[in-house]
Design a protein around this motif. Sequence first.
Motif, PDB file in Angstrom:
ATOM      1  N   SER A  41     -11.081   1.133  -2.185  1.00  0.00           N
ATOM      2  CA  SER A  41     -10.564   1.658  -0.926  1.00  0.00           C
ATOM      3  C   SER A  41      -9.064   1.906  -1.052  1.00  0.00           C
ATOM      4  CB  SER A  41     -10.822   0.659   0.191  1.00  0.00           C
ATOM      5  OG  SER A  41     -10.017  -0.483  -0.026  1.00  0.00           O
ATOM      6  N   ILE A  42      -8.532   2.730  -0.145  1.00  0.00           N
ATOM      7  CA  ILE A  42      -7.089   2.996  -0.141  1.00  0.00           C
ATOM      8  C   ILE A  42      -6.320   1.677  -0.028  1.00  0.00           C
ATOM      9  CG2 ILE A  42      -5.219   4.000   1.227  1.00  0.00           C
ATOM     10  CD1 ILE A  42      -6.641   6.254   0.040  1.00  0.00           C
ATOM     11  N   GLU A  43      -6.763   0.822   0.897  1.00  0.00           N
ATOM     12  CA  GLU A  43      -6.054  -0.445   1.103  1.00  0.00           C
ATOM     13  C   GLU A  43      -6.083  -1.284  -0.165  1.00  0.00           C
ATOM     14  OE1 GLU A  43      -7.874   1.071   3.429  1.00  0.00           O
ATOM     15  OE2 GLU A  43      -6.012   1.513   4.509  1.00  0.00           O
ATOM     16  N   GLY A  44      -7.234  -1.266  -0.854  1.00  0.00           N
ATOM     17  CA  GLY A  44      -7.358  -1.992  -2.114  1.00  0.00           C
ATOM     18  C   GLY A  44      -6.377  -1.455  -3.155  1.00  0.00           C
ATOM     19  N   GLN A  45      -6.310  -0.128  -3.259  1.00  0.00           N
ATOM     20  CA  GLN A  45      -5.403   0.496  -4.220  1.00  0.00           C
ATOM     21  C   GLN A  45      -3.959   0.116  -3.916  1.00  0.00           C
ATOM     22  OE1 GLN A  45      -5.992   4.774  -4.601  1.00  0.00           O
ATOM     23  NE2 GLN A  45      -8.163   4.563  -4.250  1.00  0.00           N
ATOM     24  N   LEU A  46      -3.610   0.165  -2.618  1.00  0.00           N
ATOM     25  CA  LEU A  46      -2.229  -0.141  -2.227  1.00  0.00           C
ATOM     26  C   LEU A  46      -1.866  -1.582  -2.541  1.00  0.00           C
ATOM     27  CD1 LEU A  46      -1.879   1.732   1.191  1.00  0.00           C
ATOM     28  CD2 LEU A  46      -0.972   2.407  -1.036  1.00  0.00           C
ATOM     29  N   SER A  47      -2.814  -2.508  -2.268  1.00  0.00           N
ATOM     30  CA  SER A  47      -2.454  -3.909  -2.487  1.00  0.00           C
ATOM     31  C   SER A  47      -2.274  -4.181  -3.976  1.00  0.00           C
ATOM     32  CB  SER A  47      -3.466  -4.847  -1.825  1.00  0.00           C
ATOM     33  OG  SER A  47      -4.520  -5.133  -2.693  1.00  0.00           O
ATOM     34  N   VAL A  48      -3.099  -3.552  -4.822  1.00  0.00           N
ATOM     35  CA  VAL A  48      -2.945  -3.733  -6.273  1.00  0.00           C
ATOM     36  C   VAL A  48      -1.613  -3.145  -6.742  1.00  0.00           C
ATOM     37  CG1 VAL A  48      -3.909  -3.144  -8.524  1.00  0.00           C
ATOM     38  CG2 VAL A  48      -5.438  -3.795  -6.676  1.00  0.00           C
ATOM     39  N   CYS A  49      -1.278  -1.955  -6.233  1.00  0.00           N
ATOM     40  CA  CYS A  49      -0.026  -1.297  -6.629  1.00  0.00           C
ATOM     41  C   CYS A  49       1.193  -2.108  -6.176  1.00  0.00           C
ATOM     42  CB  CYS A  49       0.065   0.111  -6.058  1.00  0.00           C
ATOM     43  SG  CYS A  49      -1.034   1.276  -6.885  1.00  0.00           S
ATOM     44  N   ASN A  50       1.141  -2.608  -4.948  1.00  0.00           N
ATOM     45  CA  ASN A  50       2.279  -3.376  -4.436  1.00  0.00           C
ATOM     46  C   ASN A  50       2.508  -4.653  -5.231  1.00  0.00           C
ATOM     47  OD1 ASN A  50       3.523  -1.917  -2.300  1.00  0.00           O
ATOM     48  ND2 ASN A  50       1.648  -2.196  -1.109  1.00  0.00           N
ATOM     49  N   LYS A  51       1.382  -5.282  -5.620  1.00  0.00           N
ATOM     50  CA  LYS A  51       1.518  -6.496  -6.409  1.00  0.00           C
ATOM     51  C   LYS A  51       2.142  -6.163  -7.771  1.00  0.00           C
ATOM     52  CE  LYS A  51      -0.956 -10.513  -8.189  1.00  0.00           C
ATOM     53  NZ  LYS A  51      -0.353 -10.390  -9.516  1.00  0.00           N
ATOM     54  N   TYR A  52       1.678  -5.064  -8.357  1.00  0.00           N
ATOM     55  CA  TYR A  52       2.209  -4.645  -9.651  1.00  0.00           C
ATOM     56  C   TYR A  52       3.717  -4.369  -9.546  1.00  0.00           C
ATOM     57  CZ  TYR A  52       2.855  -1.994 -13.958  1.00  0.00           C
ATOM     58  OH  TYR A  52       3.298  -1.547 -15.174  1.00  0.00           O
ATOM     59  N   ALA A  53       4.102  -3.697  -8.467  1.00  0.00           N
ATOM     60  CA  ALA A  53       5.514  -3.363  -8.268  1.00  0.00           C
ATOM     61  C   ALA A  53       6.353  -4.634  -8.174  1.00  0.00           C
ATOM     62  CB  ALA A  53       5.683  -2.527  -7.013  1.00  0.00           C
ATOM     63  N   LYS A  54       5.820  -5.611  -7.457  1.00  0.00           N
ATOM     64  CA  LYS A  54       6.540  -6.865  -7.282  1.00  0.00           C
ATOM     65  C   LYS A  54       6.690  -7.576  -8.631  1.00  0.00           C
ATOM     66  CE  LYS A  54       6.330 -10.839  -4.379  1.00  0.00           C
ATOM     67  NZ  LYS A  54       5.325 -11.757  -3.854  1.00  0.00           N
ATOM     68  N   ASP A  55       5.587  -7.615  -9.389  1.00  0.00           N
ATOM     69  CA  ASP A  55       5.616  -8.297 -10.684  1.00  0.00           C
ATOM     70  C   ASP A  55       6.528  -7.611 -11.683  1.00  0.00           C
ATOM     71  OD1 ASP A  55       3.841 -10.013  -9.614  1.00  0.00           O
ATOM     72  OD2 ASP A  55       2.064  -9.211 -10.630  1.00  0.00           O
ATOM     73  N   ASN A  56       6.731  -6.298 -11.512  1.00  0.00           N
ATOM     74  CA  ASN A  56       7.480  -5.547 -12.514  1.00  0.00           C
ATOM     75  C   ASN A  56       8.830  -5.046 -12.009  1.00  0.00           C
ATOM     76  OD1 ASN A  56       5.655  -5.163 -15.057  1.00  0.00           O
ATOM     77  ND2 ASN A  56       4.329  -4.979 -13.256  1.00  0.00           N
TER      78      ASN A  56
END
Length: 507
Positions: free
Chosen positions: A19-34
């Motif tokens: 889902s869009i929300e799923g994609q966003l949460s994965v991307c946001n976590k990645y951004a935070k980690d990197n």
Amino acid sequence: MKTAVIYARYSSSSQTEQSIEGQLSVCNKYAKDNDLIIVDTYIDRAVTGTNDNRVAFQQMLSDSEKKASWEIVLVYAIDRFGRNSTEIAVNKQKLKKNGKTLISATQRTSVNIDGSRNLDGILLENVYIGIAEYYSAELSEKIIRGQSENRKKGLHCGGNIAYGYASVDRKLVIKEDEAEVVRFIYQQYGNGIYVSEIIEALTSKGIMYKGAPFRPSCIYSILRNEKYVGIYEFKGEIYTDIYPQIISVEACAKVKARAKENRFGRRSTETIYLLRNKLRCGYCGKPISAECGTARNGKKKYYYKCVGRKKHHNGCEKTVLKKELLEEFVINFIIGELCKKKNIDNIVKAIMDMQTQQSKDNPILSNLKKEKKQVDASLANLLKAIEQGVVSRTTTSRLQELENEQEELERKILTEESKSSMMLEKEEIEAFYVKALKCESRLIIEILIKEIVLYNDKMEIYLNTPAKNGPDENRGFSFYNKTMNLRYYSKYSRLFVDEDAIIDIRV
Ligand SMILES: [Zn+2]
């Protein structure tokens, strides 16, 4: 810290969909980690029809032309970037032109966040694209089997009708004169004729489009239109009996292959010298340069020629080699090395590890489970209240609501779990890997080969060291940092590895 935007898209024709929300949460976590700062988010919620009307995507591409706005486009998976490998490559190229980098939150890409490139990233990226295409093709088959009643009858249900067709009693029929033009365009393009020349030919025959000469964009959209092979996609469903077929699957494949060849520019297939700046003469030490000449019949010919030979006619004994001959020989040899069991095993293992990891910490699944827990608890509380005699119209409607929610969540969890269990087999990954190597031979040479010293009967291939990216970056490959000594001979205007040659690989 780098700045990035997120692009998310929901596509109903992809089986491994989040889902869009799923994609966003994965991307946001990645951004935070990197350490990425997200400055904007582009979302395409639903894609309808056959046209590429992804509004947010187009907006993102046009914003990428602005200077210094942001540096990275972060996506959940690389297949967000187009519906097939050609589209993905073209869009990536557009970003690259604007100095922006594409990064996937779940997959390794060819370019790292710091802008450096790596070979296994390039290969993995191509493998992922191949896998996405495979899934969407498999799903298409399933969709065709279960297509909806309305369109099953093969009726055209409104909307624009593609060039080459007309509607008679809601049934589409081929307009033979226009179909002939479509066939001509496919046949010419497939045979290597440029779009501008195709337009010239059509115009000179007096063939127009809506009263004016064909525009290049119109030709390209005809070349991309799947309706001509009889495939019509509507709201994620595929219908094969609405548009009668005009173009054979083979002719369409030929066009796709050529479009892929051309993706780096109009004349790229002719003028890109894969080994430019990589060759040195073994006899006189001078560089071997790329050269072009015109034969008596007017055809262009391309060579690799020693600079020393050029200046003084008898200066150097290094013979001239045909461009295609030498490039094909080197590419085949390098691909052969990369396909050696040890290398394949390493990269396949890396992909399978990643796959397992991804299915293990699936954030969407854990979110769904959390939600279900809450619904379960509310439902239990409500039932307790009812048992104690608290019954009103609101409690009963709330009960119904919660039960529906619970059911929906259970369904979603099941779907998500079945996705995680759908892992690729080793053999499938291997097949995509070999395909990826062939697609990216140019990049492979650019990254892998430092220098080739050429003699008339042997060559020494010096390979790059991966030191720049750190020791574990290119872990998969056994022959980095090495020199290959290769004997060769030419016969029937082809180059062969000398059968008796000892291929000496020195560390
Ligand atoms: Zn020379």
